[in-house]
Enzyme design. Sequence first.
Site, PDB file in Angstrom:
ATOM      1  N   ASP A   1      17.958  23.564  24.384  1.00  0.00           N
ATOM      2  CA  ASP A   1      18.642  22.323  24.729  1.00  0.00           C
ATOM      3  C   ASP A   1      18.228  21.845  26.118  1.00  0.00           C
ATOM      4  O   ASP A   1      17.979  20.654  26.328  1.00  0.00           O
ATOM      5  CB  ASP A   1      20.158  22.532  24.672  1.00  0.00           C
ATOM      6  CG  ASP A   1      20.931  21.314  25.138  1.00  0.00           C
ATOM      7  OD1 ASP A   1      20.910  20.298  24.441  1.00  0.00           O
ATOM      8  OD2 ASP A   1      21.541  21.372  26.227  1.00  0.00           O
TER       9      ASP A   1
ATOM     10  N   GLU B   1      16.650  23.653  18.305  1.00  0.00           N
ATOM     11  CA  GLU B   1      16.767  23.916  19.742  1.00  0.00           C
ATOM     12  C   GLU B   1      16.362  25.352  20.060  1.00  0.00           C
ATOM     13  O   GLU B   1      15.695  25.604  21.073  1.00  0.00           O
ATOM     14  CB  GLU B   1      18.192  23.656  20.214  1.00  0.00           C
ATOM     15  CG  GLU B   1      18.560  22.183  20.251  1.00  0.00           C
ATOM     16  CD  GLU B   1      19.945  21.930  20.792  1.00  0.00           C
ATOM     17  OE1 GLU B   1      20.165  20.866  21.389  1.00  0.00           O
ATOM     18  OE2 GLU B   1      20.826  22.803  20.624  1.00  0.00           O
TER      19      GLU B   1
END
Length: 227
Positions: free
Chosen positions: A49, A121
């Site tokens: 992220d 992610e």
Amino acid sequence: MNVFNFLDENKIKYNDKNLISQAFIHSSYVNEHKKDVKYDNERLEFMGDAVLQIYSAKRLYDINPPLPEGLMSTRRSKLVCEKMLAVVAREFKLNKFLKLGTGEEKTGGRDRDSIIADMTEAFIGAVYLDTGITNAFKLLDLMFDKHIKEIDESTYDYKTRLQEYVQADTRKSIAYELVYSKGPSNKPEFKMAVKIDGLIYGYGVGSSKKEAQKMAAKDALEKMASL
């Protein structure tokens, strides 16, 4: 085909196969294979992220004419949202590499946006930790370039961008006015002015009023970005 075939085909470097594989291990799988598997992909998701946020910010910052800060934030939120991450993963069929627990598999986890987005992610995070930021950005270019180009200058609707910019302040109004039109019917030329709250912010010339309006909006955006 496995994830390493995918990386090889796209010339994305990797060293630690265990780390890359971990990105595709859901917590439900660990719960059912505790003797053989210790780690799921949640920590890698956290790292991915962060890398994605930096990548998307840089790509949006490089768009020309420059996007104002507010629009960069809006565009980034769309690029890094759960839905987009799931879309990108499905485009490259990355979700087929997921390792899920039996229950999660039976209830449709392999096609659930939240699980696919977390996996994406984690994959980004694993590549970054394994081979560094340059290689991670190469992977991100592969996955996101098409979607970023949708808002890049070559395909972006400047009138829409200017409208969004003006709408950030509800007190402002925007209007386009014809300055002149000339030339033969088979090769006309139009010049338009764009006004914000009655003041001219840009001019544009084109072979149609629509094209001239677009170029006027582009001129206004460039001028506002330089203020």
